[in-house]
Design an enzyme around this catalytic site. Structure first.
Site, mmCIF file in Angstrom:
data_model
loop_
_atom_site.group_PDB
_atom_site.id
_atom_site.type_symbol
_atom_site.label_atom_id
_atom_site.label_comp_id
_atom_site.label_asym_id
_atom_site.label_seq_id
_atom_site.Cartn_x
_atom_site.Cartn_y
_atom_site.Cartn_z
ATOM 1 N N VAL A 25 -10.034 10.641 16.270
ATOM 2 C CA VAL A 25 -9.003 11.171 17.226
ATOM 3 C C VAL A 25 -7.783 10.311 17.665
ATOM 4 C CG1 VAL A 25 -9.048 12.073 19.617
ATOM 5 C CG2 VAL A 25 -10.906 12.497 18.475
ATOM 6 N N ASP A 198 -4.694 9.240 2.347
ATOM 7 C CA ASP A 198 -4.214 7.600 2.335
ATOM 8 C C ASP A 198 -3.587 7.005 3.376
ATOM 9 O OD1 ASP A 198 -5.510 7.489 0.002
ATOM 10 O OD2 ASP A 198 -3.725 7.443 -1.491
ATOM 11 N N LYS A 220 -6.055 2.768 1.780
ATOM 12 C CA LYS A 220 -6.081 1.778 0.615
ATOM 13 C C LYS A 220 -5.069 0.747 1.141
ATOM 14 C CE LYS A 220 -7.808 4.471 -3.243
ATOM 15 N NZ LYS A 220 -7.442 4.896 -4.443
ATOM 16 N N GLY A 252 4.165 9.207 -1.355
ATOM 17 C CA GLY A 252 5.086 9.275 -2.461
ATOM 18 C C GLY A 252 4.454 10.313 -3.397
ATOM 19 N N MET A 335 4.795 -2.311 -5.054
ATOM 20 C CA MET A 335 3.589 -3.103 -4.783
ATOM 21 C C MET A 335 3.524 -4.320 -5.315
ATOM 22 S SD MET A 335 0.849 0.118 -5.665
ATOM 23 C CE MET A 335 1.876 0.430 -7.330
#
Length: 409
Positions: A25, A198, A220, A252, A335
């Site tokens: 929530v 994600d 992640k 993405g 990354m």
């Protein structure tokens, strides 16, 4: 019976808001509170990975403990979001005594405020209350938003039979701004029974889901807590086999360093049909949002997108860094914040030190930051600026281009 509540818009910018409970929530409600500029303090012994990521990013203050009397002191607004009815009741009792409006997530009628089904479109914030019928609120909200997006406004939405898809939909959510998801992706998301999301997926969209939708946090977080890919795959398969329509919401584009095809293969092996919905890739859209065109006529004739998961000197690397260093065009590094010194060293083997570099952090979000530097200085500049992931790094002449100043009016 008419809804007895008085629907009002609260200006929470800079004001203290207290949320008790850090579960799913909280994960739904926090993004809009943060977006409204509220000074949110969360009290909970545990949180979901996405909620803790908000705390790590400084978007909220997390008190890692159970609720205690007095936590609502000086609060303007409160939300009781635990899975313990007694705790929620105690929070609401304190709020009542302190004259603080309080939302009780497990029993809305017992709070002094309720959260409407809400959504944004083109600068509009739509909120719907229906006297304790949250499914009806969500349906009407969705109808209004669909009508606005289609150019018409309707009282209800009749689902198209062609959109009732079985199995799993792999949806690219775009770079982060919730308005940059595709129309099809948003439509399928509205029809989901289960959403596996994600951390980099557009999180504000979770608050627009109907209350019956199960949200599975597959956050992640780079170099932090992670849900293993095997667990994610089995979650998609198990929910789909149970007859649920599952949306796998990713940031993405799922096929650009998003492990999307791994999930497609796992579903295919289990006999689960998959609908693929491409997304706007962060590799190009995030630089664009920062006025960095990854190609520009006469400046760059090629662009290479590289993953920063593996260092240049790692035997598992599949990238020819010597060749990249000799190229004159654009290199977009995804990354790559953690290993930035290694990547810049590899590129300096063939590129001049004054090669422009642009780092775009939290691209397309309200927290977006842009750092412009050069190849021989970017490591020190990024450290001084405290650059953190997620960030897209652009190497090459295009990173030195700047939008011309507009004439004053």
């Amino acid at each position: 019976m008419d809804d007895p509540h008085y629907l009002s818009g609260l200006d929470l910018a800079g004001r203290r808001v207290v949320m008790i409970g850090g579960g799913s929530v909280a994960q739904r409600r926090l993004p809009r509170l943060i977006g409204a500029g509220a000074r949110v303090e969360l009290v909970s012994p545990h949180t979901t990975p996405s909620v803790s990521a908000m705390a790590d990013a400084g978007e909220i203050v997390w008190h890692e403990r159970r609720y205690a009397e007095g936590d609502l002191t000086d609060a303007w607004y409160a939300l009781a979001c635990t899975d313990d009815p007694e705790v929620n009741a105690a929070v609401c009792a304190e709020a009542e005594n302190a004259r603080v409006f309080c939302v009780r997530a497990d029993d809305g009628d017992r709070g002094s405020a309720v959260t409407p089904a809400s959504g944004r479109h083109g600068g509009l914030l739509v909120g719907v209350l229906s006297g304790g019928e949250p499914l009806r609120s969500a349906t009407v909200r969705d109808s209004i938003l669909d009508g606005l997006r289609a150019g018409t406004v309707a009282d209800g939405r009749v689902p198209d039979a062609r959109d009732e898809l079985p199995g799993v939909a792999l949806v690219g959510g775009g770079p982060g701004d919730p308005e940059l998801i595709t129309v099809r992706g948003r439509r399928l998301l509205a029809r989901a029974d289960v959403v596996v999301a994600d951390r980099l997926a557009p999180r504000e969209l979770l608050d627009e889901l109907s209350p019956h939708v199960e949200i599975v946090d597959a956050a992640k977080i780079p170099y932090g807590r992670a849900a293993s890919q095997d667990v994610i795959n089995s979650t998609l398969i198990d929910r789909a086999k149970a007859g649920k329509f599952v949306v796998r919401l990713k940031g993405g584009d799922p096929y650009l360093f998003g492990r999307g095809f791994e999930e497609v293969l796992a579903c295919a092996e289990a006999g689960i049909p998959v609908t693929m919905v491409p997304g706007i890739t962060s590799a190009f859209s995030v630089p664009a949002a920062a006025d960095v065109p990854v190609t520009h006529r006469g400046v760059a004739h090629e662009v290479v997108v590289v993953s920063g998961h593996v260092a240049p000197d790692d035997e598992k690397s599949l990238v020819d860094w010597q060749l990249l260093a000799k190229m004159r065009g654009t290199v977009v590094l995804m990354m790559g914040v953690e290993r930035l010194p290694l990547f810049t060293k590899a590129l300096l083997e063939g590129r001049p030190g004054d090669t422009p570099v642009a780092i775009v952090e939290d691209g397309t979000m309200r927290t977006q930051r842009v750092l412009r530097s050069t190849l021989d200085s970017v490591v020190e500049d990024a450290a001084a600026a405290g650059v953190r992931p997620p960030a897209v790094i652009v190497f090459g002449p295009v990173a030195g281009l700047a939008q011309p100043s507009l004439p004053s009016t």
